[in-house]
Design a protein around this motif. Sequence first.
Motif, PDB file in Angstrom:
ATOM      1  N   LEU A   1       1.435  -0.532  17.659  1.00 44.14           N
ATOM      2  CA  LEU A   1       1.898  -0.694  16.287  1.00 44.14           C
ATOM      3  C   LEU A   1       1.235   0.357  15.398  1.00 44.14           C
ATOM      4  CD1 LEU A   1       1.707  -4.591  16.066  1.00 44.14           C
ATOM      5  CD2 LEU A   1       3.745  -3.184  16.459  1.00 44.14           C
ATOM      6  N   HIS A   2       1.984   0.857  14.446  1.00 42.09           N
ATOM      7  CA  HIS A   2       1.478   1.778  13.432  1.00 42.09           C
ATOM      8  C   HIS A   2       1.081   0.932  12.228  1.00 42.09           C
ATOM      9  CE1 HIS A   2       2.605   4.514   9.875  1.00 42.09           C
ATOM     10  NE2 HIS A   2       1.440   4.942  10.317  1.00 42.09           N
ATOM     11  N   VAL A   3      -0.180   0.975  11.844  1.00 47.66           N
ATOM     12  CA  VAL A   3      -0.719   0.062  10.835  1.00 47.66           C
ATOM     13  C   VAL A   3      -0.990   0.813   9.535  1.00 47.66           C
ATOM     14  CG1 VAL A   3      -2.619  -1.507  10.283  1.00 47.66           C
ATOM     15  CG2 VAL A   3      -1.739  -1.381  12.633  1.00 47.66           C
ATOM     16  N   VAL A   4      -0.505   0.245   8.438  1.00 48.52           N
ATOM     17  CA  VAL A   4      -0.784   0.773   7.101  1.00 48.52           C
ATOM     18  C   VAL A   4      -1.438  -0.340   6.290  1.00 48.52           C
ATOM     19  CG1 VAL A   4       0.176   1.741   4.977  1.00 48.52           C
ATOM     20  CG2 VAL A   4       1.209   2.330   7.192  1.00 48.52           C
ATOM     21  N   ARG A   5      -2.621  -0.079   5.773  1.00 48.21           N
ATOM     22  CA  ARG A   5      -3.280  -1.031   4.864  1.00 48.21           C
ATOM     23  C   ARG A   5      -3.523  -0.316   3.546  1.00 48.21           C
ATOM     24  NH1 ARG A   5      -9.678  -1.636   6.647  1.00 48.21           N
ATOM     25  NH2 ARG A   5     -10.038   0.544   7.216  1.00 48.21           N
ATOM     26  N   PHE A   6      -3.536  -1.062   2.447  1.00 46.10           N
ATOM     27  CA  PHE A   6      -3.656  -0.426   1.135  1.00 46.10           C
ATOM     28  C   PHE A   6      -4.320  -1.360   0.139  1.00 46.10           C
ATOM     29  CE2 PHE A   6       0.201  -2.877   0.892  1.00 46.10           C
ATOM     30  CZ  PHE A   6       0.385  -3.207  -0.440  1.00 46.10           C
ATOM     31  N   ASP A   7      -4.791  -0.765  -0.948  1.00 42.50           N
ATOM     32  CA  ASP A   7      -5.324  -1.547  -2.074  1.00 42.50           C
ATOM     33  C   ASP A   7      -4.176  -1.917  -2.997  1.00 42.50           C
ATOM     34  OD1 ASP A   7      -8.046  -1.337  -1.362  1.00 42.50           O
ATOM     35  OD2 ASP A   7      -8.267   0.569  -2.431  1.00 42.50           O
ATOM     36  N   ASN A   8      -4.015  -3.222  -3.268  1.00 40.42           N
ATOM     37  CA  ASN A   8      -3.084  -3.638  -4.314  1.00 40.42           C
ATOM     38  C   ASN A   8      -3.504  -3.054  -5.657  1.00 40.42           C
ATOM     39  OD1 ASN A   8      -1.271  -5.475  -2.909  1.00 40.42           O
ATOM     40  ND2 ASN A   8      -3.024  -6.866  -2.732  1.00 40.42           N
ATOM     41  N   ARG A   9      -2.575  -3.033  -6.607  1.00 41.35           N
ATOM     42  CA  ARG A   9      -2.978  -2.691  -7.978  1.00 41.35           C
ATOM     43  C   ARG A   9      -4.103  -3.628  -8.400  1.00 41.35           C
ATOM     44  NH1 ARG A   9       1.552  -3.784 -12.289  1.00 41.35           N
ATOM     45  NH2 ARG A   9       2.868  -2.554 -10.869  1.00 41.35           N
ATOM     46  N   ASP A  10      -4.985  -3.129  -9.232  1.00 42.46           N
ATOM     47  CA  ASP A  10      -6.133  -3.897  -9.723  1.00 42.46           C
ATOM     48  C   ASP A  10      -7.141  -4.225  -8.619  1.00 42.46           C
ATOM     49  OD1 ASP A  10      -6.348  -4.113 -12.466  1.00 42.46           O
ATOM     50  OD2 ASP A  10      -4.933  -5.769 -12.635  1.00 42.46           O
ATOM     51  N   SER A  11      -7.166  -3.412  -7.550  1.00 43.87           N
ATOM     52  CA  SER A  11      -8.208  -3.591  -6.541  1.00 43.87           C
ATOM     53  C   SER A  11      -8.572  -2.240  -5.940  1.00 43.87           C
ATOM     54  CB  SER A  11      -7.761  -4.550  -5.435  1.00 43.87           C
ATOM     55  OG  SER A  11      -6.781  -3.963  -4.609  1.00 43.87           O
ATOM     56  N   GLY A  12      -9.816  -2.124  -5.499  1.00 45.53           N
ATOM     57  CA  GLY A  12     -10.268  -0.920  -4.818  1.00 45.53           C
ATOM     58  C   GLY A  12     -10.015   0.351  -5.596  1.00 45.53           C
ATOM     59  N   HIS A  13      -9.451   1.350  -4.906  1.00 41.18           N
ATOM     60  CA  HIS A  13      -9.213   2.653  -5.513  1.00 41.18           C
ATOM     61  C   HIS A  13      -7.799   2.825  -6.045  1.00 41.18           C
ATOM     62  CE1 HIS A  13     -12.783   4.589  -3.165  1.00 41.18           C
ATOM     63  NE2 HIS A  13     -13.172   4.038  -4.300  1.00 41.18           N
ATOM     64  N   SER A  14      -6.998   1.770  -6.012  1.00 43.36           N
ATOM     65  CA  SER A  14      -5.683   1.833  -6.661  1.00 43.36           C
ATOM     66  C   SER A  14      -5.847   1.643  -8.168  1.00 43.36           C
ATOM     67  CB  SER A  14      -4.743   0.773  -6.077  1.00 43.36           C
ATOM     68  OG  SER A  14      -4.384   1.099  -4.739  1.00 43.36           O
ATOM     69  N   THR A  15      -4.766   1.855  -8.915  1.00 44.83           N
ATOM     70  CA  THR A  15      -4.827   1.775 -10.378  1.00 44.83           C
ATOM     71  C   THR A  15      -5.278   0.396 -10.847  1.00 44.83           C
ATOM     72  OG1 THR A  15      -3.140   3.470 -10.724  1.00 44.83           O
ATOM     73  CG2 THR A  15      -3.416   1.838 -12.475  1.00 44.83           C
ATOM     74  N   HIS A  16      -6.207   0.388 -11.792  1.00 45.47           N
ATOM     75  CA  HIS A  16      -6.630  -0.846 -12.472  1.00 45.47           C
ATOM     76  C   HIS A  16      -6.051  -0.827 -13.883  1.00 45.47           C
ATOM     77  CE1 HIS A  16      -9.979  -2.330  -9.728  1.00 45.47           C
ATOM     78  NE2 HIS A  16      -9.493  -1.252  -9.132  1.00 45.47           N
ATOM     79  N   LEU A  17      -5.496  -1.942 -14.290  1.00 41.85           N
ATOM     80  CA  LEU A  17      -4.872  -2.038 -15.615  1.00 41.85           C
ATOM     81  C   LEU A  17      -5.922  -2.462 -16.639  1.00 41.85           C
ATOM     82  CD1 LEU A  17      -2.536  -2.374 -13.416  1.00 41.85           C
ATOM     83  CD2 LEU A  17      -1.198  -3.247 -15.315  1.00 41.85           C
ATOM     84  N   ARG A  18      -6.880  -1.586 -16.862  1.00 47.77           N
ATOM     85  CA  ARG A  18      -8.027  -1.936 -17.703  1.00 47.77           C
ATOM     86  C   ARG A  18      -7.654  -2.078 -19.178  1.00 47.77           C
ATOM     87  NH1 ARG A  18     -12.147  -1.171 -13.989  1.00 47.77           N
ATOM     88  NH2 ARG A  18     -11.753   0.457 -12.429  1.00 47.77           N
ATOM     89  N   GLU A  19      -6.548  -1.476 -19.575  1.00 49.04           N
ATOM     90  CA  GLU A  19      -6.132  -1.566 -20.972  1.00 49.04           C
ATOM     91  C   GLU A  19      -5.297  -2.812 -21.252  1.00 49.04           C
ATOM     92  OE1 GLU A  19      -7.430   0.655 -23.001  1.00 49.04           O
ATOM     93  OE2 GLU A  19      -8.356   1.535 -21.206  1.00 49.04           O
ATOM     94  N   ALA A  20      -4.988  -3.594 -20.234  1.00 51.94           N
ATOM     95  CA  ALA A  20      -4.162  -4.792 -20.409  1.00 51.94           C
ATOM     96  C   ALA A  20      -4.938  -5.856 -21.191  1.00 51.94           C
ATOM     97  CB  ALA A  20      -3.744  -5.336 -19.058  1.00 51.94           C
ATOM     98  N   PRO A  21      -4.243  -6.738 -21.889  1.00 53.13           N
ATOM     99  CA  PRO A  21      -4.920  -7.839 -22.579  1.00 53.13           C
ATOM    100  C   PRO A  21      -5.657  -8.727 -21.581  1.00 53.13           C
ATOM    101  CG  PRO A  21      -2.623  -7.631 -23.293  1.00 53.13           C
ATOM    102  CD  PRO A  21      -2.780  -6.740 -22.097  1.00 53.13           C
ATOM    103  N   PRO A  22      -6.717  -9.398 -22.007  1.00 53.63           N
ATOM    104  CA  PRO A  22      -7.461 -10.274 -21.092  1.00 53.63           C
ATOM    105  C   PRO A  22      -6.553 -11.350 -20.499  1.00 53.63           C
ATOM    106  CG  PRO A  22      -8.689  -9.933 -23.124  1.00 53.63           C
ATOM    107  CD  PRO A  22      -7.329  -9.351 -23.349  1.00 53.63           C
ATOM    108  N   ALA A  23      -6.708 -11.597 -19.216  1.00 53.22           N
ATOM    109  CA  ALA A  23      -5.917 -12.627 -18.539  1.00 53.22           C
ATOM    110  C   ALA A  23      -6.568 -13.989 -18.759  1.00 53.22           C
ATOM    111  CB  ALA A  23      -5.832 -12.314 -17.055  1.00 53.22           C
ATOM    112  N   ASP A  24      -5.756 -14.972 -19.090  1.00 57.70           N
ATOM    113  CA  ASP A  24      -6.240 -16.323 -19.378  1.00 57.70           C
ATOM    114  C   ASP A  24      -5.697 -17.264 -18.310  1.00 57.70           C
ATOM    115  OD1 ASP A  24      -6.904 -18.815 -20.368  1.00 57.70           O
ATOM    116  OD2 ASP A  24      -6.438 -18.304 -22.454  1.00 57.70           O
ATOM    117  N   LEU A  25      -6.457 -17.423 -17.213  1.00 61.54           N
ATOM    118  CA  LEU A  25      -5.994 -18.254 -16.107  1.00 61.54           C
ATOM    119  C   LEU A  25      -5.862 -19.728 -16.483  1.00 61.54           C
ATOM    120  CD1 LEU A  25      -5.119 -18.521 -13.184  1.00 61.54           C
ATOM    121  CD2 LEU A  25      -7.546 -18.630 -12.534  1.00 61.54           C
TER     122      LEU A  25
END
Length: 314
Positions: free
Chosen positions: A56-80
């Motif tokens: 099998l050919h395996v591809v793993r990646f960082d989702n947005r907002d994790s690791g070295h992928s884009t972080h949405l730091r300018e987004a409003p605070p998340a209210d869980l």
Amino acid sequence: MLNEQITRGVGPSRIDIAYEQRGNPAHPTVLLVMGLAAQLVHWPLGFLEALVRRELHVVRFDNRDSGHSTHLREAPPADLPAALRGDLSSASYTLSDMAADAVGLLDVLNIDAAHVVGASMGGAIAQTLAIEHPKRVRSLTSMMSTTGDMAVGQVHPATMKSVFGGPPARTREEVVARAVRSYEIIGSPAFPADLAQVAEVAGLAYDRDHDEAAIARQAVATVASGDRTKRLRTLDVPTLVLHGFADTICDPSGGRATAAAIPGAELVLIEGMGHNLPPGLWERIADHIAAIVRRGEARTRPAPVTAPGGTHSD
């Protein structure tokens, strides 16, 4: 060794995605989608090697907002807490956006369709990808995940208190200690984890990026995406649903509900498995994934041409 690459302007959101490939690109591609607060490094190397050994050919990646992928730091605070009460106004994105990121990565890699494997929140993203981009998915594996129905797949109260209670971890030492402590609670009682390896990966993840606010954004995205049950019933793709009986982060009812919703899904429940991928299960899980990949590949092959006299020509 990590052979990471970063590609820019991926998908409709035009974000950066960090990824790694292993194995022969001529073999069927397995796209691994990680869960909440996790990075590509949280896929164990031994598990990746088990998949590669199965051609099998395996591809793993960082989702947005994790690791070295884009972080949405300018987004409003998340209210869980507000999101759990039904106020979704703090959601910066949904699982649909995260699924579109994954499709964008396939585009960059010139992969027309992949066998999508998701763990935990990654399972929910994988389900969403199969629902919204069916031509890009040859098989679906949903592990330790659920349908989005709040009546199933919930975290056990004692685990919630033990893992998520207390002050937030801020320093590298605190984050690593929290990871080790969490694995002792959420891991697989019948398949012990190598806690030294858990600590090493937690430190690596911290060094790559530590963003507590991003975790909240991902959590709110999961809640804001709602219940997928009705849409899962429309799927027509070979599907494996894998869950541990000892999972207290996502109760096994989530796995059962997922398999019940997807026509023809194969449900594998593993005694003594918790909410992790312990070394003792790498080969077994890789076997299950390889089997569902074979089913998916068989559906994409052209049907044999029947020649006069009932013989088949290649």
